[in-house]
Scaffold this motif. Structure first.
Motif, PDB file in Angstrom:
ATOM      1  N   UNK A  43       2.001  -8.269   6.582  1.00  0.00           N
ATOM      2  CA  UNK A  43       0.940  -7.572   5.839  1.00  0.00           C
ATOM      3  C   UNK A  43       0.101  -8.562   5.033  1.00  0.00           C
TER       4      UNK A  43
ATOM      5  N   UNK B 271       0.993   0.720   5.495  1.00  0.00           N
ATOM      6  CA  UNK B 271       1.359   0.859   4.089  1.00  0.00           C
ATOM      7  C   UNK B 271       1.644   2.306   3.714  1.00  0.00           C
TER       8      UNK B 271
ATOM      9  N   UNK C 251      -8.173   5.094  -1.768  1.00  0.00           N
ATOM     10  CA  UNK C 251      -8.889   4.342  -0.726  1.00  0.00           C
ATOM     11  C   UNK C 251      -7.950   3.923   0.405  1.00  0.00           C
ATOM     12  N   UNK C 252      -6.708   3.603   0.029  1.00  0.00           N
ATOM     13  CA  UNK C 252      -5.707   3.226   1.040  1.00  0.00           C
ATOM     14  C   UNK C 252      -5.467   4.394   1.986  1.00  0.00           C
TER      15      UNK C 252
ATOM     16  N   UNK D 117      -3.684  -1.959   8.395  1.00  0.00           N
ATOM     17  CA  UNK D 117      -2.715  -2.301   7.353  1.00  0.00           C
ATOM     18  C   UNK D 117      -2.479  -1.115   6.413  1.00  0.00           C
ATOM     19  N   UNK D 118      -3.524  -0.380   6.124  1.00  0.00           N
ATOM     20  CA  UNK D 118      -3.380   0.778   5.239  1.00  0.00           C
ATOM     21  C   UNK D 118      -2.508   1.851   5.881  1.00  0.00           C
TER      22      UNK D 118
ATOM     23  N   UNK E 129      -9.368  -5.085   9.693  1.00  0.00           N
ATOM     24  CA  UNK E 129      -7.901  -4.886   9.705  1.00  0.00           C
ATOM     25  C   UNK E 129      -7.436  -3.931   8.609  1.00  0.00           C
ATOM     26  N   UNK E 130      -8.335  -3.587   7.678  1.00  0.00           N
ATOM     27  CA  UNK E 130      -7.910  -2.764   6.545  1.00  0.00           C
ATOM     28  C   UNK E 130      -7.311  -1.424   6.990  1.00  0.00           C
TER      29      UNK E 130
ATOM     30  N   UNK F 141      -8.553   4.815   4.196  1.00  0.00           N
ATOM     31  CA  UNK F 141      -8.607   3.743   5.200  1.00  0.00           C
ATOM     32  C   UNK F 141      -7.677   4.036   6.371  1.00  0.00           C
TER      33      UNK F 141
END
Lengths: 306, 311
Positions: free
Chosen positions: B266, B285, B46-47, B281-282, B277-278, B50
């Motif tokens: 983060x 990451x 999912x990261x 940030x992803x 924001x996901x 995203x």
């Protein structure tokens, strides 16, 4: 001659002397912080501002009682509709609720955090020739080497989708993972156990479950207990996870975090905030004093060594 | 006939035993494996997804936008934005922790392992911060450096100084000092465990040859614990980008941007922000994960190749 010997000894022992001084300085700083905290927590605010480091003019143990009786904060959860933030479930959080949530979060969390690696390590060690065991073992190693960063967003999204978000039992499910160093510690310990005990039980007709629960598990309770202890202390002090995943189930650590920024009249001064900080510290200090040998012992692959 | 019966019964027994073993394995492994699939594999998947999406505030859904998130992050860094500041501070913090924190941890561990004067007391003292909550320590430290230290300085030297956290010249280093200070304890525990496994006979024969403590540390102890040292250093690389430097404990979400580390940025964004924001940030990451993986393997290879060996 004697003076020369002293100089020689000092020269030879300069490493020990220098390290001792550094360690003493480290100790002095920590002790100073703790003594400062203790004395400050027993002062009135006026006393503290007049005399920041001396003894209290009046010993106010009531600061601690003030916190337990009067401290409260708003508990709320953010809900997003499209990108608009709405705050729901605003209510007042009190100390009894913090204690209840903390006990489930810490004891429950510590138990499942130790149980998951223990169970997986046992079956992968016992049936190490099976393909699935090799896959599991490799997975643990890979996840330790490659550590994904920035997965909190997806983690929250998945937690919400699976219904574990903002649920104490849900958080225990999130903690029930087998990857990490403790899997390797359990795995190594199970591998080193003599097969004689379990073989004798099999001959008597014991099932795999009976062998594990009545013979094998009692042999590793030391390690299991130590892992639980370490995780208990970690979860006791953790508020950042609670802040994100359990917004309406505050724990004591979360409460103390709120306390450190509180604006409640009579509790927002230095002495009260520090008293609150020390309240959180007391249980783990007691645990440490009782179990320091276990915590400082060698929890290494191969069992716990003193 | 009789032999066939015996073989048949043995086969039945083996099948029954095998069935029991499979059932047993499944009963222990199924829930942890399911948990891993959902809360590790799916979360990481999912990261990645995203990172290539953008949140539509009107429909409340995510849409594919290719590499736009990554381009925006690079643009922010090149313009010296908050992410650039956070990267700089994170690298500085890691460098200081590595240089000072690791050096002291090794030296302290050696001292404790050798059971020199006060080692049992120092061992406990070094571990104590580990059992204290960061929020408790920071609460106390804030008043210590802002009220206690200026008070003592005034009384001893007769001069007033600004509270250390209020003075922009000392603020960052005051916070960093505490962060590095608290990191000693855990390191010491691990290194001490590793040093205690060194064979006594090796040490004794070196001592018979008249080796000094410093030489013993450099030529015997360090090479013998080097694999542990490498594991610890390499494993700690990810901390470069997740270490908050206690900023949330100090300031909650209100820290000044000049203090930001990547870890704090983060965490703050995910705690304060919403689903919009996901993706941003992803994407950060994902970039950091790729970078960290390459660094992990590279540095591990270099350290094992050029580091001291037991031989």
């Amino acid at each position: 001659m004697a003076r020369n010997n002293v100089f020689k000894s000092l020269y030879k022992g300069w490493f020990e002397i220098l390290t001792f001084i550094l360690l003493a300085l480290f100790t002095l700083l920590l002790v100073s912080l703790l003594v400062f905290a203790f004395l400050t927590s027993l002062k009135s605010n006026t006393d503290f501002l007049d005399n920041a480091v001396g003894l209290p003019t009046q010993w106010k143990f009531s600061n601690y009682i003030d916190i337990v009786k009067n401290f409260n904060f708003y508990v709320s959860k953010n809900v997003y509709i499209n990108a608009e933030k709405y705050i729901v479930e605003t209510r007042v959080g009190l100390f009894p609720e913090l204690i209840y949530n903390t006990l489930i979060y810490t004891i429950g969390g510590a138990f499942v955090s130790a149980l998951a690696p223990c169970l997986m390590a046992y079956v992968t060690a016992k049936f190490s020739g099976w393909k699935i065991s090799k896959i599991v073992f490799t997975t643990v190693i890979v996840t330790m080497i490659i550590q994904p960063i920035g997965t909190a967003s997806a983690s929250i999204a998945v937690a919400k989708d699976t219904g574990v978000y903002d649920q104490l039992w849900g958080n225990l499910i999130q903690k029930f993972h087998f990857t990490g160093i403790y899997f390797l510690i359990f795995h190594s310990s199970f591998k080193m156990l003599a097969k004689d005990y379990s073989d004798a039980a099999y001959l008597d007709g014991a099932s795999e479950w009976k062998v594990f629960f009545y013979i094998i598990f009692p042999l590793v309770t030391n390690i299991f207990g130590t892992v639980m202890l370490i995780k208990f202390i970690e979860f006791w002090n953790d508020y950042s996870t609670v802040l994100i995943y359990l917004p309406t189930h505050p724990t004591l650590a979360y409460g103390i975090y709120k306390m450190s920024n509180t604006t409640i009249t009579g509790l927002s001064d230095g002495p009260h905030r520090i008293a609150g900080a020390l309240l959180l510290f007391i249980p783990t200090t007691i645990i440490f004093m009782i179990f320091n040998k276990k915590l400082l012992g060698n929890l290494s692959m191969g069992g716990v060594k003193e | 006939m009789r032999a066939e019966n015996i073989v048949g019964r043995k086969k039945d027994f083996k099948d029954k035993k095998k069935r029991e073993q499979i059932l047993f394995y499944a009963s222990f492994a199924i829930i942890p494996i399911l948990q891993f699939i959902i809360y590790y594999i799916i979360v990481n998947f999912r990261t990645v997804v995203f990172a290539f999406q953008q949140y539509d505030v009107y429909t409340g859904s995510y849409g594919f936008i290719g590499f736009k998130n990554f381009i925006e992050v690079f643009a922010q860094i090149s313009q010296g934005g908050v992410i650039a500041i956070a990267v700089k501070n994170s690298l500085l913090l890691y460098g200081v922790t590595l240089l000072i924190g690791t050096t002291f941890a090794l030296v302290f561990s050696y001292y404790i392992n050798k059971k020199f004067l006060g080692s049992s007391v120092f061992r406990i003292i070094l571990y104590l911060p580990h059992i204290m909550s960061n929020v408790s320590v920071v609460s106390i430290y804030k008043y210590f450096v802002d009220v206690g230290v200026p008070f003592v300085y005034l009384n001893v030297f007769g001069k007033e100084i600004a509270p250390l956290l209020a003075d922009s010249g000392t603020q960052f280093y005051t916070i960093m000092f505490l962060s590095v200070y608290l990191s000693f304890g855990n390191n010491v525990l691990i290194y001490t465990s590793s040093m205690s496994a060194i064979s006594e006979s090796v040490v004794e024969s070196a001592q018979l040859d008249g080796v000094t403590k410093v030489k013993e540390f450099w030529y015997i102890t360090l090479p013998m614990i080097f694999p542990t040292f490498v594991t610890f250093i390499v494993g700690g690389l990810a901390n470069i980008f997740v270490n908050q430097m206690l900023l949330y404990d100090f300031y909650a979400a209100t820290a000044e941007k000049k203090l930001y580390t990547l870890g704090y940025y983060m965490y703050r964004e995910v705690q304060q922000g919403g689903p919009d924001v996901y993706p941003h940030l992803s994407s950060i990451g994902l970039m950091l994960t790729v970078l960290m993986t390459a660094l992990t393997f590279g540095i591990r290879h270099l350290m094992l190749k050029f580091g001291p060996s037991v031989d």
